[in-house]
Motif scaffolding. Structure first.
Motif, PDB file in Angstrom:
ATOM      1  N   ALA A  13       0.832  -1.208   0.000  1.00 29.55           N
ATOM      2  CA  ALA A  13       0.000   0.000   0.000  1.00 29.55           C
ATOM      3  C   ALA A  13       0.864   1.254   0.000  1.00 29.55           C
ATOM      4  CB  ALA A  13      -0.918  -0.007   1.218  1.00 29.55           C
ATOM      5  N   GLY A  14       2.165   1.102  -0.194  1.00 26.38           N
ATOM      6  CA  GLY A  14       3.060   2.257  -0.205  1.00 26.38           C
ATOM      7  C   GLY A  14       3.187   2.899   1.154  1.00 26.38           C
ATOM      8  N   ASN A  15       2.931   2.097   2.195  1.00 28.13           N
ATOM      9  CA  ASN A  15       2.981   2.609   3.565  1.00 28.13           C
ATOM     10  C   ASN A  15       2.142   3.868   3.736  1.00 28.13           C
ATOM     11  OD1 ASN A  15       4.604   0.672   4.901  1.00 28.13           O
ATOM     12  ND2 ASN A  15       6.402   1.492   3.830  1.00 28.13           N
ATOM     13  N   LYS A  16       0.976   3.829   3.122  1.00 32.27           N
ATOM     14  CA  LYS A  16       0.051   4.966   3.233  1.00 32.27           C
ATOM     15  C   LYS A  16      -1.352   4.399   3.387  1.00 32.27           C
ATOM     16  CE  LYS A  16       1.956   8.639   0.265  1.00 32.27           C
ATOM     17  NZ  LYS A  16       2.603   9.374   1.312  1.00 32.27           N
ATOM     18  N   ALA A  17      -2.149   5.063   4.200  1.00 30.04           N
ATOM     19  CA  ALA A  17      -3.567   4.712   4.283  1.00 30.04           C
ATOM     20  C   ALA A  17      -4.302   5.871   4.925  1.00 30.04           C
ATOM     21  CB  ALA A  17      -3.766   3.437   5.119  1.00 30.04           C
ATOM     22  N   GLY A  18      -5.517   6.096   4.499  1.00 34.67           N
ATOM     23  CA  GLY A  18      -6.326   7.170   5.069  1.00 34.67           C
ATOM     24  C   GLY A  18      -5.640   8.509   4.968  1.00 34.67           C
ATOM     25  N   GLY A  19      -4.765   8.660   4.005  1.00 31.02           N
ATOM     26  CA  GLY A  19      -4.123   9.943   3.784  1.00 31.02           C
ATOM     27  C   GLY A  19      -2.943  10.227   4.697  1.00 31.02           C
TER      28      GLY A  19
END
Lengths: 272, 320, 234, 406, 424
Positions: E74-80
Motif C-alpha cells: 500500500a506504499g505505507n500509506k492509508a487514510g491519507g
C-alpha cells in the motif's frame, strides 16, 4: 528491647573452680588426641599446660572453648555443664582465648578487632543496628572507647589504634589479640602459646604482662606455653601432656625435675 | 520413597514388572548422570571447587556430537557397520573436544584464582556456565532440537521377565560400564591416576613426591571433560533431543550424585547418579513429571543437609 | 664443598617472617640434626630447602647448583626427598601405593627398592595392602620414610620423626635412620626431641626464633647447658 | 590512578550522597513521564533494591546465594495474592478490599493497599529466608551456594506448577473459620502457574492519583523511596555491631565464633534481611510489570542480580548501586537498543540480545580475574580478594566441628 | 575540604544534570501518550510484536513479514497518512520464547509513542494477556493474527471466568482488542470432530500449562464430550523435561489410541510427539495450530509424522483464490522463500496488515486512537483474502474455517477443510 541497656553486669564473685575438665577425651578417627584428662583451673591462678609437639594441648583448648566436641568426658564452668555448649555461649559465660597462630581479622583495624571481642557483651540487634536508638549509640560509643582503653592497657601505641591489623608488628598483633580477648570481660583467659615467635626480651615482657593482667583484672589464666622460662616464671601450677595423656602435674619446680617430663622433652636417657 | 512405591505396586497387582521397568529406565537415565558426576567428583576432590560449568561442558558435548553426525554424514539410512564406526568416531570427537574445553576453562578461569577466596572461582564457574549456555543458544537456538534417532532409541531389543530393554537402554548402560571401569582402572593403576589421587588427598605431600600439581589438576579437568563429552553423545542418542538447557539440570544432578557418593569417590558418584535416575523415573510415574525437578532439587537439599559428607562413606580431605 | 649449603635464607608466611637469615651446611654422608623448640623455624628451614616455602632472600645450593627458586618437582628430581612433619602419608592409598608415589619421578623398575624398604621396615611388608590412614602414627612414620627412600635420594630431609609416636617405635625409627645413613644417604634431621635427635647425628645446630644460635658436634651440643635451658627454662 | 582516588576520597562523602539523591529526584523532570528511559529507570531502581538486598547476604556476610530469585518470587506472589482478582472466590465472591480506591475496590479477589502488601512481602520473605537459612547456613560456603540455588529452583518450579496445588479447601477448613481471616473459595490454588497472575493492582497511595502504566513518574518516585530506605538499611547495618560480626565471620570464622559471635544466628540475620529487601522489590515489580508469572523466576535472574553486586564491588554499598544501575541499563537499553546490530556490522550472524546472558557471564569471569574487588571496592574486600591476610581462612570451616544449635 | 569546593561541585552536577536531561529528550515534558486526541501529524506508527527467537521464530517471522508486505504494497500509506512500521520482538534468546518483560516493554513502547495508532500482535495468547490491559489504558487498537485463547475476548467455555476473564483485560471497560483467527472453541470443536471422524476411542490429552495450550486442551475436552470417545487427561507437562516416555507409557497402558497436545512447538512438542509415537505405535496424533510450523513438521521422524495431523486456521494455497495466489507469489519473491513452503501464518500476518490499512481508511481521523479502535470494531462483511468475515462486539472474527494438514517429507501439506461449529 525498648528499655535501655543495662550496664555490663558487675563481675560476679568467682566460683571456687571456674573451669574444670573431667575425663576429657577427643578422638579423631583412630587417633586419640586427648585421652582422659582431668584438669581444673582455680580462681585467680595462672596455670600452664606444657608438653611436646602433638601432645594434644591445642585440642584440649579447642574443647574448652567449644570448637571441638569432646568424644567423652565433661567440662564444667562453675556449676554449669558446658560440655555441649557452643563457642559463643561459652564466651558469654566469661571464657576468652587467644590463638597459637595469631588469628586477628586481617582487614580490620586494631580497634575493630577489639570491638569484635566485645560482641558478646553488646545488645544491639538487627533493629537496633538499623534504627540506632540512643542506647545503641551509647553502646557503640562505649565499645569504641573501651577498645581504645584495652589497647592502651596492652601497650599498643595510640597512633596504631586505627591501623589495619596486618600492618602491625608481630608483637603488636599479639597484644591486640590479648586485648580482643580481654574486651569480653572474661573471668577465664586461655592463652595459646602467647610468646610463640617472640625473642627472649619480648617473651619476658609478655610474661610480666600476663602477671599484670591477673592482678588488674582479677581473672584466672590457663596458658599453653613452650618457653619454659615463661612457664617457670609465672605459673602457679603446671600440667604436662604427652601423647594426649596427663603425665605430670604440680608446681613448676617439681614438674621440671620430674623424670617423665624430662624424658618427654629431651628424649630417653636424658635423666640418666 | 522408592521402597514405598514398590510395596504399593506389589500390594496392588502383585507384580514387580512395573517397578522393574521403572528401575531399568532409571538406571539407563542415571548412567548418563553418572558419567557427568564422575567429572564433578574428580574436580571437586582435587581442587575443592564446584565446577559449575561442568554441566555445560556436557551440553556442548551433545552439541558437538550432533554436529559430528552431520560432518560424518550419519543419518537413518547409514548402514550398520558404518554407523558403528561413525558413532565411535563421534565419541572420540565429542569426548576430546569436551575435555579440551574443560581444560581450557580451568586454565583461563580457575588457575589464576587458586589462591583467592574460595567463592571467587565458584563465581567464575557460574560465569563460564552462562557463556557456554549462550554458545548453545547461538549454535542450535533456544529450544529443543531433534537429533536423528540413529540407534532407534526406543526400539525393543529384547525383553526379560516383562522388562523391555530398548536400544537406548543398551547403549546407555553398555557405554557407561566400560567408561567407568576404564576410568577407575586408570585412577587406580595409571601413574597419572595415582598422581591425581595423591594431589586430592594432600597436595603438599604430592609436591614432595615430585608430582607437578598444576599439570595433574589440568589432567583431571581434561578427563572430567572427556567423560562429560561421552555422556553428551549418549544423551543425544538416548533422548534424541538436545538443547542448551540440558546441562544446567544435569550439572546439579551430577553434583548431588557426587555429594551423595562422597566427594572424590568415583564409585560413589556412579551409584549416586543411578539412584537419582531411579528417583526421577519413579517421580515421573508416581507424582507427575512436572514435579520431578522439584523432587530432584528437594533431594539435593536433603542430601546436603543430612549427609554432606556422603551417603556412601566419607572421603573428604582430612587436615594434615 | 658441602653437599647442601644454606646461606642466610629468609622465609615468611604471609606478613610474618619465620626465618631471619639461617645458614647451615651438610656434608655428603653426614647426619646433621637441627634442634629447637616449637615455632623456632625448624620446619621452615626444611620447607625452604624442598621448595614448599621458597626463601625470599639468601641462597640454597645443592651439590654446587643453586636450587633456591626451583619448584618442588625439580628439587625432588635433583635428589632431595623430604619426610614432612606429621608424616603426610596419603591416607586413602595403600602402603604399596604410597611407596610407588615416592618413586613418582622414576621410570625404572621399583621391585628392588620396594624390597629394600620392606627390609628396613618389615612392619610395612605386613601391611602392604592396608590404607595408610588406618595405620598407627609410628607405622605411618615408617611409611613416610620408606616413601622418601623410594626416590633414591642423595639427601633426606626429616621433620620430627619422633613426634606423636610411642617411645618404643621412636627407637625403632631411629635405628633405621642410622641404617639409612650407613648405606650412604645424607640426612638433615629436625627434632624437638633434642637428645634423641642429636644421638643419631654427627653435628647439630640449635635454632631459636628464626636464628641459628648454636652449632657444633652432636655429642658436645647435647651436654651444653644452653640446650637444656632453651627447652626447660633455667 | 591513585591520585584520582585520593582526590575522590577527599571530597566529602556526605556531599556526594546528597548530590546523587538530588540528581535522582530531579531526573524525572527532564524526561517525558512515559518515555522508555523512565521505564528503564524504574526497573533500574527496583534492581538496585534487589542488589542491595543481595549485597547484605553476599557482600556483608560472605554467603554466596545463588537462589536470590526465590525472594523476588515470594515478594511478587505476595503482591499477586493480595492485589489482584486471583482469589476471585474469596469472601464468598465479594472480595476483600482494604484501603484501596479506584477500579480495584469494585473487583472480586483480594485487594489490599500496596503499603500493607509491602509489609506482608517483608514478613513472608523474612519467614522464607529463615526457613531456608536455618538448616542451610551451617554448611560450608560452596555448599550454601548450591543449596540456595536448589531452593530458588524449587520455588520457581512450585510457582510454575502451583496451579495444581489447591489451597482453598485446606485454607477454608482451618483458617477460614477464624474471625478476621476470610475464606478463599474452594478452588483457590497456590499460583496460576505459567498463565501468570495478570493484571496486578497498581500502587495506590494516599494523596496521590491512582498509578497507571502510562505514567512512569510516580512509579519512579516510589522506587526511589525504596532505594533510599534500603540504602539507609545497608549503610546502617554495615557500620554496626552486626556489620562487624559479618565481616569477622567472613574473614576468620573460627576466630569469630571464639570471640562469641553465634554463627548461625548472625548469618541468619543477614540472610533474613537480604530476603526481606528482595521481597520488597519483588512486590513492587509485581505491580509495576503488571504480572506475576512463573517464567520470571529463573536462575538467570539470580545471576543477573549477583553480577550487579560483583561488578559494583562485594560489600560496597555505593559500588553495588552503580553496578545495578549499569547492568540494568546494559540489559534494557545498551544491548537491545544501541549495540544490538554490532555483531551484524562485524559480519556475524546474530544480534547482541541473543548473547545478553553470555555478557553477564563474561562480566562475572572478567571481574573475578581482573578486578575481584569490583568497580568501587570496599576496603576490606579489596585486601581479601588479593589474598592479603586471607591466609588459612578458606579452610577454616572444615577443620573445626561447630557445635549445633540447641 | 573547603566550602567553596563543594559549591562548585554542586553547580557542576546541576549543569550536567540539566544538559543531560535536555539533550536526551529535547525538552518535551508533557504527559506522554494515551491522550487519545489526534496529533494532526500526517504520520502514524503501527507496531507489531511477535516472537522472533526460539522455536516460534519461523511463525513470528512469517507473521511479521506478512504485515510488512501488506503495508509496503500500500506504499505505507492509508487514510491519507504515512505509516511508519515498527516491528518488535517479544521473545528472548535465553528463554527461547516470549517473556512477560519483553511483551510488557513492547506494549509500553507503543503506548508511549504518540504517533502509534495500532499494535499488531501477539502470536502467543499469554503475551496478549500482558499487553491488552496496557494498550487498553491508552485506548490503542490491538489486532492479533495469532491469539486463539478464548478468555481474551469472551467468557465462553475455556475462559477462566473465575479470575474475571475477559473483563480483567479491559480496565477501562472499553474494548480495544480484535483478532482475525477463530478462537479456540472453534479449533477445539474442529479437533474434537476430526478425532471422531477418525474413529478414536480413547484420547490422551496433555497441555503445556500456558494460556493458549491449557485453554485449548480444555476446549478439546469440552467439545469432545458430545462424542463417543473417552478422554485421558494427563494435565500439564514439564516443557523442560528431557523426554516424556513415562507419560507415554502410562497412556499406552490405559489403551489410548489418539493423542492431542494443547501447546506450541517451543514447549518441546517434537520430543513429546516422538515419545508418544514410539510408545503407542498405532496411535493417531493430533496437533493444533501452535505446532503448525516447519520446526515441528520437520523434526518428527517419518513414522510418527505419517500419523500426525495438524489443524491450522489456514487452508490450502489454492483455497485463497487469485488474490491468495498473488500473495504467495509476492511473499516468496520479497522474502526469498520457496512459494510452497511459506508458513501457514504468513497469510494471517498479511491480512492483519490489510485490515489495519482498511481500518485507517475508514477511520474518521486515522491519527486518532479512539477513531481507529471504533473503525476496527466496525469491520463488517469484509471481503478478505481469508474470506468474508466481520469483527463482532467482543473483537472475534466470524470465520470458522480450519484446515487439516498432514506432514509429508517434513512439510505441512493441506489435506481438508473443516468448518467447525462450537457448542456455544
Amino acid at each position: 528491647m525498648s528499655a535501655g541497656p543495662e550496664k555490663a553486669a558487675a563481675p560476679k564473685p568467682a566460683p571456687e573452680v571456674p573451669i574444670r575438665a573431667e575425663g576429657l577425651t577427643k578422638k579423631f578417627g583412630g587417633l586419640t588426641a586427648v585421652s582422659d584428662v582431668d584438669l581444673e583451673l582455680r580462681a585467680g591462678e595462672i596455670a600452664a599446660i606444657i608438653g611436646p609437639n602433638g601432645a594434644g594441648k591445642t585440642t584440649f583448648f579447642n574443647m574448652l572453648t567449644g570448637l571441638y566436641r569432646p568424644t567423652s568426658g565433661r567440662i564444667r564452668r562453675g556449676q554449669r555443664d558446658i560440655t555441649r555448649a557452643r563457642p559463643d555461649q561459652i564466651t558469654a559465660l566469661g571464657v576468652a582465648r587467644t590463638f597459637q597462630n595469631i588469628r586477628l581479622f586481617p582487614t580490620m583495624t586494631a580497634r575493630q578487632n577489639v570491638m569484635i571481642g566485645r560482641h558478646s557483651r553488646m545488645r544491639a540487634g538487627i533493629f537496633g543496628s538499623i534504627f540506632r536508638p540512643p542506647w545503641v549509640r551509647n553502646e557503640e560509643r562505649e565499645v569504641w572507647e573501651r577498645a581504645a582503653e584495652e589497647l592502651r592497657f596492652v601497650g599498643l601505641k595510640p597512633e596504631l589504634l586505627d591501623r589495619p591489623s596486618t600492618a602491625l608488628s608481630y608483637g603488636d598483633q599479639r597484644r591486640v589479640e590479648i586485648a580482643r580477648a580481654l574486651a569480653s570481660d572474661p573471668e577465664i583467659l586461655l592463652l595459646d602459646e602467647p610468646t610463640a615467635g617472640m625473642d627472649p626480651r619480648e617473651s619476658g615482657e609478655l610474661a610480666d604482662f600476663v602477671l599484670r593482667i591477673r592482678e588488674e583484672r582479677k581473672l584466672s589464666i590457663l596458658l599453653i606455653e613452650h618457653d619454659m622460662k615463661v612457664v617457670m616464671g609465672i605459673s602457679d601450677r603446671v600440667t604436662v601432656l604427652d601423647h594426649g595423656e596427663l603425665i605430670a602435674e604440680g608446681d613448676p619446680a617439681a614438674v621440671r625435675e620430674d623424670p617423665k617430663v624430662i624424658e618427654a622433652y629431651l628424649g630417653r636417657g636424658a635423666t640418666a | 520413597m522408592p521402597v514405598a512405591f514398590a510395596i504399593h505396586d506389589l500390594s496392588a497387582d502383585g507384580s514387580l514388572v512395573r517397578i522393574g521397568n521403572n528401575l531399568k529406565d532409571g538406571i539407563s537415565n542415571g548412567a548418563i548422570w553418572a558419567l557427568v558426576a564422575l567429572g564433578y567428583t574428580m574436580v571437586y576432590g582435587i581442587v575443592e571447587l564446584i565446577n559449575f560449568a561442568h554441566g555445560e561442558v556436557f551440553m556442548i558435548g551433545s552439541f558437538i556430537a550432533f554436529a559430528a553426525f552431520g560432518w560424518l554424514g550419519l543419518d537413518l539410512t547409514t548402514a550398520i557397520p558404518l554407523l558403528i564406526l561413525g558413532l565411535a568416531l563421534t565419541l572420540l570427537i565429542s569426548a576430546i573436544a569436551s575435555g579440551a574445553l574443560n581444560g581450557m576453562i580451568e586454565k583461563v578461569g580457575y588457575r589464576p584464582l587458586r589462591d583467592a577466596p574460595k567463592l571467587a572461582p565458584l563465581i567464575t564457574a557460574v560465569g563460564f556456565s552462562f557463556i557456554l549456555q549462550n554458545v548453545g543458544v547461538l549454535w542450535l537456538g533456544g529450544s529443543q532440537v531433534s537429533v536423528p534417532d540413529l540407534i532407534g532409541s526406543q526400539n525393543l531389543l529384547f525383553e526379560v521377565g516383562g522388562i523391555d530393554i530398548t536400544n537406548g537402554d543398551a547403549l546407555s548402560i553398555l557405554t557407561t560400564i566400560p567408561l567407568v571401569l576404564g576410568l577407575t582402572l586408570f585412577i587406580d593403576r595409571a601413574r597419572m591416576g595415582k598422581a591425581m589421587r595423591a594431589t586430592a588427598q594432600d597436595p603438599d605431600a604430592a609436591r614432595l613426591m615430585g608430582i607437578d600439581v598444576d599439570k595433574t589438576i589440568s589432567a583431571t579437568f581434561l578427563i572430567g571433560g572427556v567423560m562429560a563429552g561421552a555422556a553428551g553423545l549418549i544423551y543425544a542418542l538416548y533422548q534424541t533431543t538436545i538443547w542448551f538447557h540440558q546441562g544446567f539440570e544435569a550439572g546439579l544432578i551430577a553434583f548431588t550424585a557426587a555429594v551423595m557418593g562422597g566427594i572424590g569417590n568415583l564409585r560413589g558418584a556412579v551409584v549416586g547418579g543411578l539412584i537419582i535416575g531411579c528417583i526421577q523415573q519413579i517421580s515421573d510415574n508416581r507424582i507427575g513429571p512436572e514435579w520431578t525437578p522439584v523432587i530432584v532439587f528437594a533431594f539435593l537439599v536433603l542430601v546436603m543437609l543430612v549427609r554432606p559428607r556422603g551417603l556412601l562413606g566419607e572421603e573428604t580431605r582430612q587436615a594434615g | 664443598m658441602a653437599l647442601l649449603e644454606v646461606e642466610d635464607i629468609r622465609a615468611s608466611y604471609g606478613m610474618i617472617e619465620a626465618l631471619h637469615g639461617v645458614s647451615l651446611e651438610v656434608e655428603a654422608g653426614e647426619v646433621v640434626t637441627m634442634i629447637g623448640s616449637n615455632g623456632a623455624g625448624k620446619s621452615t628451614v626444611l620447607r625452604s630447602i624442598s621448595g614448599l616455602t621458597p626463601a625470599h632472600a639468601g641462597a640454597i645450593r645443592f651439590d654446587g647448583e643453586e636450587i633456591t627458586h626451583l619448584s618442588p618437582v625439580e628439587i625432588v628430581a635433583r635428589g632431595i626427598s623430604h619426610v614432612p612433619e606429621g608424616r603426610r602419608c596419603f591416607p586413602r592409598m595403600t602402603v604399596r601405593e604410597n611407596l610407588e608415589l615416592g618413586a613418582y619421578l622414576r621410570r625404572d623398575d621399583l621391585a628392588e627398592d620396594m624390597d629394600h624398604v620392606f627390609e628396613l621396615f618389615p612392619r610395612l611388608a605386613e601391611r602392604e595392602g592396608q590404607a595408610a590412614g588406618t595405620m598407627s602414627g609410628g607405622e605411618q612414620q615408617m611409611l613416610a620414610i620408606g616413601r622418601a627412600m623410594m626416590a633414591r635420594p642423595r639427601l633426606l630431609l626429616m621433620d620430627e620423626p619422633s613426634m606423636g609416636i610411642a617411645p618404643i617405635l621412636v627407637e625403632r625409627i631411629y635405628e633405621t635412620i642410622g641404617e639409612i645413613s650407613r648405606e650412604g644417604t645424607t640426612i638433615l634431621l629436625v627434632e624437638q626431641n633434642a637428645l634423641q635427635g642429636l644421638a643419631a647425628a654427627g653435628r647439630g645446630y640449635v635454632i631459636e626464633t628464626g636464628h641459628i644460635v648454636l652449632s657444633g658436634p652432636a655429642d658436645t651440643l647435647g651436654d651444653d647447658p644452653k640446650v637444656k635451658e632453651a627447652y626447660l627454662g633455667a | 590512578m591513585s591520585s584520582v582516588l585520593e582526590r575522590a576520597r577527599r571530597i566529602d562523602q556526605r556531599f556526594l550522597v546528597a548530590a546523587a539523591i538530588l540528581f535522582a529526584v530531579l531526573l524525572p523532570f527532564f524526561f517525558d513521564s512515559g518515555s522508555p528511559f523512565m521505564d528503564d529507570a524504574v526497573l533500574a531502581l527496583a534492581y538496585v533494591v534487589m542488589a542491595l538486598g543481595l549485597n547484605v547476604i553476599v557482600g556483608f556476610a560472605g554467603l554466596l546465594d545463588l537462589g536470590y530469585v526465590a525472594f523476588f518470587a515470594i515478594g511478587a506472589f505476595t503482591m499477586g495474592w493480595l492485589g489482584s482478582t486471583f482469589y476471585s472466590e474469596s469472601n464468598g465472591g465479594d472480595g476483600i478490599h482494604i484501603l484501596v480506591t479506584g477500579a480495584a475496590s469494585n473487583l472480586p479477589g483480594i485487594h489490599i493497599n500496596f503499603l500493607l502488601v509491602l509489609v506482608a512481602a517483608v514478613v513472608f520473605t523474612t519467614i522464607a529466608g529463615v526457613i531456608i537459612g536455618l538448616p542451610t547456613l551451617r554448611l560450608r560456603g560452596d555448599y550454601i551456594a548450591i543449596v540456595t540455588l536448589a531452593f530458588g529452583e524449587i520455588i520457581g518450579q512450585v510457582a510454575a506448577n502451583g496451579d495444581q496445588i489447591k489451597i482453598g479447601p485446606i485454607w477454608d477448613a482451618t483458617l477460614g473459620k477464624l474471625p478476621l481471616i476470610p475464606d478463599l473459595g474452594s478452588s483457590a490454588t497456590l499460583t496460576r502457574g505459567k498463565l501468570g497472575i495478570s493484571p496486578v493492582d497498581k500502587i495506590d497511595l494516599p494523596f496521590m492519583d491512582p498509578f497507571t502504566s502510562l505514567n512512569s513518574r510516580p512509579w519512579y518516585f516510589v522506587a526511589l523511596g525504596l532505594v533510599l530506605l534500603v540504602l539507609f538499611v545497608n549503610v546502617r547495618l554495615r557500620d554496626s555491631r552486626l556489620g562487624r560480626a559479618w565481616l569477622a565471620l567472613r574473614e576468620d570464622e573460627v576466630a569469630a565464633i571464639s570471640m562469641g559471635i553465634p554463627t548461625v544466628k548472625t548469618k541468619l540475620m543477614a540472610y533474613g534481611t537480604g530476603a526481606a529487601l528482595g521481597g520488597m522489590s519483588g512486590a513492587f515489580l509485581g505491580s509495576f510489570l503488571n504480572t506475576v508469572n512463573a517464567s520470571q523466576f529463573e536462575f538467570l535472574f539470580s545471576i543477573f542480580i549477583l553480577a550487579m553486586v560483583i561488578l559494583g564491588g562485594l560489600g560496597s554499598v555505593w559500588g553495588v548501586v552503580i553496578g545495578a544501575i549499569l547492568l540494568s541499563y546494559v540489559n534494557s537499553w545498551l544491548i537491545p537498543d544501541v549495540l544490538n546490530g554490532l555483531p551484524g556490522q562485524l559480519g556475524l550472524d546474530f544480534d547482541l540480545t541473543q548473547v545478553s546472558f553470555a555478557i553477564f557471564g563474561f562480566i562475572l569471569v572478567i571481574v573475578m580475574i581482573l578486578r575481584p574487588e569490583g568497580l568501587i571496592p570496599e576496603r576490606s574486600r579489596k585486601q581479601e580478594m588479593h589474598g592479603i591476610g586471607a591466609g588459612d581462612t578458606a579452610g577454616a570451616g572444615t577443620d573445626v566441628e561447630l557445635g549445633e544449635a540447641g | 575540604m573547603s566550602q567553596r569546593r563543594s559549591g562548585l561541585l554542586a553547580a557542576g552536577v546541576a549543569v550536567v544534570a540539566l544538559s543531560f536531561g535536555l539533550a536526551a529528550c529535547g525538552g518535551s515534558d508533557d504527559d506522554g501518550g494515551g491522550s487519545g486526541s489526534g496529533t494532526g501529524a500526517n504520520e502514524v506508527s503501527i507496531y507489531s510484536s511477535f516472537p522472533l527467537q526460539g522455536a516460534s521464530r519461523p511463525t513470528g517471522i512469517s507473521l511479521q513479514n506478512g504485515v510488512q508486505l501488506a503495508l509496503e504494497q500500500a506504499g505505507n500509506k492509508a487514510g491519507g497518512v504515512d505509516i511508519n512500521f515498527v516491528p518488535l520482538d517479544d521473545s528472548t534468546a535465553q528463554a527461547g520464547e516470549w517473556t512477560p518483560e519483553a511483551e510488557s516493554a513492547n506494549a509500553k513502547k507503543a503506548v508511549q509513542d504518540d504517533s502509534a495508532v495500532a499494535y499488531i500482535g501477539t502470536y502467543n495468547s499469554g503475551a496478549a494477556a500482558i499487553s491488552i490491559p496496557i494498550l487498553n489504558e491508552a485506548g490503542l487498537a490491538m489486532l492479533s493474527p495469532g491469539n486463539t485463547a478464548v478468555g481474551l475476548t469472551s467468557d465462553a467455555p475455556g475462559a477462566d471466568t473465575g479470575i474475571g476473564e475477559p473483563d480483567i483485560y479491559y480496565p477501562t471497560g472499553e474494548r480495544n482488542y480484535a483478532r482475525i483467527v477463530p478462537k479456540d472453541t472453534v479449533q477445539g470443536a474442529a479437533l474434537a470432530g476430526l478425532m471422531d471422524e477418525d474413529g478414536c476411542t480413547k484420547v490422551g490429552v496433555l497441555n503445556d500449562n500456558e494460556v493458549y495450550g491449557k485453554g485449548l486442551a480444555a476446549n478439546v475436552i469440552d467439545a469432545g464430550s458430545k462424542f463417543d470417545y473417552e478422554f485421558a487427561d494427563g494435565g500439564a507437562i514439564d516443557t523442560q523435561a528431557a523426554n516424556f516416555r513415562s507419560t507415554a507409557k502410562d497412556f499406552a497402558s490405559q489403551g489410548v489410541d489418539c493423542f492431542v497436545f494443547g501447546g506450541i512447538t517451543a514447549s518441546n512438542a517434537v520430543q513429546l510427539y516422538k515419545d508418544m509415537g514410539a510408545a503407542m505405535p498405532d496411535a493417531k496424533l493430533y496437533g493444533p495450530d501452535g505446532v503448525g510450523d516447519s520446526d515441528f513438521a520437520g523434526g518428527l521422524p517419518a513414522d510418527v509424522a505419517s500419523r500426525t495431523k495438524v489443524t491450522v486456521p489456514t487452508l490450502s494455497q489454492e483455497a485463497y483464490g487469485k488474490e491468495g495466489a498473488k500473495f504467495f507469489k509476492d511473499y516468496a519473491a520479497k522474502f526469498g522463500e520457496d512459494e510452497n513452503k511459506i508458513g501457514p501464518f504468513a497469510i494471517y500476518g498479511y491480512e492483519a496488515g490489510k485490515l489495519i490499512l482498511d481500518v485507517l481508511d475508514r477511520a474518521e481521523d486515522p491519527t486518532n486512537r479512539a477513531d481507529v479502535v471504533k473503525a476496527m470494531f466496525d469491520t463488517k462483511d469484509r471481503n478478505s483474502i481469508l474470506g468474508k468475515y466481520s469483527i463482532d462486539e467482543n473483537g472475534d472474527t466470524t470465520l470458522t474455517d480450519y484446515g487439516v494438514f498432514d506432514i509429508k517429507n517434513g512439510d505441512l501439506t493441506f489435506d481438508e477443510k473443516i468448518s467447525a461449529k462450537p457448542s456455544t
